[in-house]
Design a protein around this motif. Sequence first.
Motif, PDB file in Angstrom:
ATOM      1  N   PRO A   1      -5.362   6.274  -1.875  1.00 28.37           N
ATOM      2  CA  PRO A   1      -5.899   7.162  -0.830  1.00 28.37           C
ATOM      3  C   PRO A   1      -5.856   8.645  -1.197  1.00 28.37           C
ATOM      4  CG  PRO A   1      -4.435   5.535   0.136  1.00 28.37           C
ATOM      5  CD  PRO A   1      -4.302   5.422  -1.360  1.00 28.37           C
ATOM      6  N   SER A   2      -5.003   9.016  -2.125  1.00 29.94           N
ATOM      7  CA  SER A   2      -4.928  10.427  -2.521  1.00 29.94           C
ATOM      8  C   SER A   2      -5.957  10.776  -3.604  1.00 29.94           C
ATOM      9  CB  SER A   2      -3.519  10.759  -3.020  1.00 29.94           C
ATOM     10  OG  SER A   2      -3.224   9.994  -4.169  1.00 29.94           O
ATOM     11  N   SER A   3      -6.673   9.795  -4.104  1.00 32.13           N
ATOM     12  CA  SER A   3      -7.671  10.021  -5.149  1.00 32.13           C
ATOM     13  C   SER A   3      -8.973  10.537  -4.556  1.00 32.13           C
ATOM     14  CB  SER A   3      -7.934   8.713  -5.897  1.00 32.13           C
ATOM     15  OG  SER A   3      -9.036   8.849  -6.754  1.00 32.13           O
ATOM     16  N   LEU A   4      -9.673  11.346  -5.327  1.00 26.67           N
ATOM     17  CA  LEU A   4     -10.971  11.844  -4.885  1.00 26.67           C
ATOM     18  C   LEU A   4     -12.034  10.749  -4.900  1.00 26.67           C
ATOM     19  CD1 LEU A   4     -11.041  15.321  -6.663  1.00 26.67           C
ATOM     20  CD2 LEU A   4     -10.550  14.826  -4.258  1.00 26.67           C
ATOM     21  N   LEU A   5     -11.807   9.665  -5.645  1.00 31.37           N
ATOM     22  CA  LEU A   5     -12.757   8.554  -5.691  1.00 31.37           C
ATOM     23  C   LEU A   5     -12.455   7.464  -4.662  1.00 31.37           C
ATOM     24  CD1 LEU A   5     -13.281   8.029  -9.525  1.00 31.37           C
ATOM     25  CD2 LEU A   5     -14.891   8.967  -7.881  1.00 31.37           C
ATOM     26  N   TYR A   6     -11.438   7.685  -3.841  1.00 35.68           N
ATOM     27  CA  TYR A   6     -11.056   6.676  -2.847  1.00 35.68           C
ATOM     28  C   TYR A   6     -12.184   6.467  -1.841  1.00 35.68           C
ATOM     29  CZ  TYR A   6      -8.600   4.373   0.957  1.00 35.68           C
ATOM     30  OH  TYR A   6      -8.221   3.491   1.939  1.00 35.68           O
ATOM     31  N   ASP A   7     -12.547   5.205  -1.675  1.00 40.27           N
ATOM     32  CA  ASP A   7     -13.579   4.836  -0.702  1.00 40.27           C
ATOM     33  C   ASP A   7     -13.274   3.412  -0.244  1.00 40.27           C
ATOM     34  OD1 ASP A   7     -15.806   4.344   0.805  1.00 40.27           O
ATOM     35  OD2 ASP A   7     -17.242   4.566  -0.826  1.00 40.27           O
ATOM     36  N   PRO A   8     -12.843   3.234   0.994  1.00 40.46           N
ATOM     37  CA  PRO A   8     -12.472   1.901   1.471  1.00 40.46           C
ATOM     38  C   PRO A   8     -13.598   0.873   1.355  1.00 40.46           C
ATOM     39  CG  PRO A   8     -11.737   3.564   3.032  1.00 40.46           C
ATOM     40  CD  PRO A   8     -12.595   4.265   2.021  1.00 40.46           C
ATOM     41  N   ALA A   9     -14.826   1.285   1.634  1.00 43.01           N
ATOM     42  CA  ALA A   9     -15.946   0.341   1.551  1.00 43.01           C
ATOM     43  C   ALA A   9     -16.177  -0.100   0.113  1.00 43.01           C
ATOM     44  CB  ALA A   9     -17.212   0.985   2.116  1.00 43.01           C
ATOM     45  N   LEU A  10     -16.104   0.842  -0.811  1.00 47.15           N
ATOM     46  CA  LEU A  10     -16.282   0.512  -2.227  1.00 47.15           C
ATOM     47  C   LEU A  10     -15.137  -0.366  -2.725  1.00 47.15           C
ATOM     48  CD1 LEU A  10     -18.122   0.975  -4.645  1.00 47.15           C
ATOM     49  CD2 LEU A  10     -16.845   3.054  -5.142  1.00 47.15           C
ATOM     50  N   LEU A  11     -13.931  -0.099  -2.250  1.00 47.66           N
ATOM     51  CA  LEU A  11     -12.774  -0.909  -2.634  1.00 47.66           C
ATOM     52  C   LEU A  11     -12.914  -2.337  -2.107  1.00 47.66           C
ATOM     53  CD1 LEU A  11     -10.051  -0.882  -4.077  1.00 47.66           C
ATOM     54  CD2 LEU A  11      -9.015  -0.192  -1.911  1.00 47.66           C
ATOM     55  N   ARG A  12     -13.409  -2.507  -0.881  1.00 46.93           N
ATOM     56  CA  ARG A  12     -13.638  -3.855  -0.345  1.00 46.93           C
ATOM     57  C   ARG A  12     -14.677  -4.594  -1.181  1.00 46.93           C
ATOM     58  NH1 ARG A  12     -13.142  -1.206   4.561  1.00 46.93           N
ATOM     59  NH2 ARG A  12     -15.405  -0.984   4.785  1.00 46.93           N
ATOM     60  N   LYS A  13     -15.741  -3.893  -1.570  1.00 43.46           N
ATOM     61  CA  LYS A  13     -16.778  -4.512  -2.400  1.00 43.46           C
ATOM     62  C   LYS A  13     -16.203  -4.922  -3.756  1.00 43.46           C
ATOM     63  CE  LYS A  13     -21.119  -5.583  -2.700  1.00 43.46           C
ATOM     64  NZ  LYS A  13     -21.652  -6.664  -1.905  1.00 43.46           N
ATOM     65  N   LEU A  14     -15.372  -4.064  -4.331  1.00 46.61           N
ATOM     66  CA  LEU A  14     -14.734  -4.377  -5.611  1.00 46.61           C
ATOM     67  C   LEU A  14     -13.837  -5.598  -5.476  1.00 46.61           C
ATOM     68  CD1 LEU A  14     -14.208  -3.593  -8.573  1.00 46.61           C
ATOM     69  CD2 LEU A  14     -12.366  -2.134  -7.729  1.00 46.61           C
ATOM     70  N   HIS A  15     -13.089  -5.699  -4.372  1.00 45.85           N
ATOM     71  CA  HIS A  15     -12.234  -6.872  -4.151  1.00 45.85           C
ATOM     72  C   HIS A  15     -13.071  -8.137  -4.010  1.00 45.85           C
ATOM     73  CE1 HIS A  15      -8.446  -4.550  -2.742  1.00 45.85           C
ATOM     74  NE2 HIS A  15      -8.423  -4.797  -4.032  1.00 45.85           N
ATOM     75  N   THR A  16     -14.240  -8.009  -3.393  1.00 52.42           N
ATOM     76  CA  THR A  16     -15.138  -9.163  -3.271  1.00 52.42           C
ATOM     77  C   THR A  16     -15.560  -9.650  -4.652  1.00 52.42           C
ATOM     78  OG1 THR A  16     -15.960  -8.359  -1.159  1.00 52.42           O
ATOM     79  CG2 THR A  16     -17.321  -9.971  -2.297  1.00 52.42           C
ATOM     80  N   TYR A  17     -15.944  -8.716  -5.521  1.00 54.84           N
ATOM     81  CA  TYR A  17     -16.328  -9.093  -6.892  1.00 54.84           C
ATOM     82  C   TYR A  17     -15.153  -9.670  -7.665  1.00 54.84           C
ATOM     83  CZ  TYR A  17     -20.781  -6.662  -6.294  1.00 54.84           C
ATOM     84  OH  TYR A  17     -22.022  -6.267  -5.864  1.00 54.84           O
ATOM     85  N   MET A  18     -13.974  -9.102  -7.476  1.00 58.66           N
ATOM     86  CA  MET A  18     -12.787  -9.610  -8.161  1.00 58.66           C
ATOM     87  C   MET A  18     -12.456 -11.023  -7.684  1.00 58.66           C
ATOM     88  SD  MET A  18     -10.567  -6.072  -8.204  1.00 58.66           S
ATOM     89  CE  MET A  18      -9.026  -6.794  -8.715  1.00 58.66           C
ATOM     90  N   ASP A  19     -12.596 -11.265  -6.387  1.00 56.56           N
ATOM     91  CA  ASP A  19     -12.365 -12.613  -5.840  1.00 56.56           C
ATOM     92  C   ASP A  19     -13.332 -13.627  -6.442  1.00 56.56           C
ATOM     93  OD1 ASP A  19     -10.258 -11.821  -4.206  1.00 56.56           O
ATOM     94  OD2 ASP A  19     -11.552 -11.510  -2.452  1.00 56.56           O
TER      95      ASP A  19
END
Length: 114
Positions: free
Chosen positions: A26-44
């Motif tokens: 969350p402290s990163s400038l690239l933090y984006d919850p929607a993008l992180l959820r999409k990445l988790h979907t691909y990882m799954d």
Amino acid sequence: KLEELRAEHDAQSKLLDGLYSWLASPSSLLYDPALLRKLHTYMDKALQLFMNVLKKNGCQVIHASYSRVIFATGKLTILPDMSIFWEALCANVESVKVLEPLALSDGASLGDMF
């Protein structure tokens, strides 16, 4: 030339490893919850594909996470059973485009297993 390719591969691997940290913090400038959820979907999906390949090769998956997969092969001897199994598993994993970056046929990955 080979050394340059290895250095380039190492740099790409470090960049991809760091990318997840940048997206998840969350402290990163690239933090984006929607993008992180999409990445988790691909990882799954990638993890599910890998587990399906393992099951098709006769393995029983004991534990699977993004960082570690523990499976039982049912093989009792290293030579020739395990070596034949490993070659077949590597070929099957490499046949799935999404799983190619795992590079299981690389000698270093086999050493990491034990």
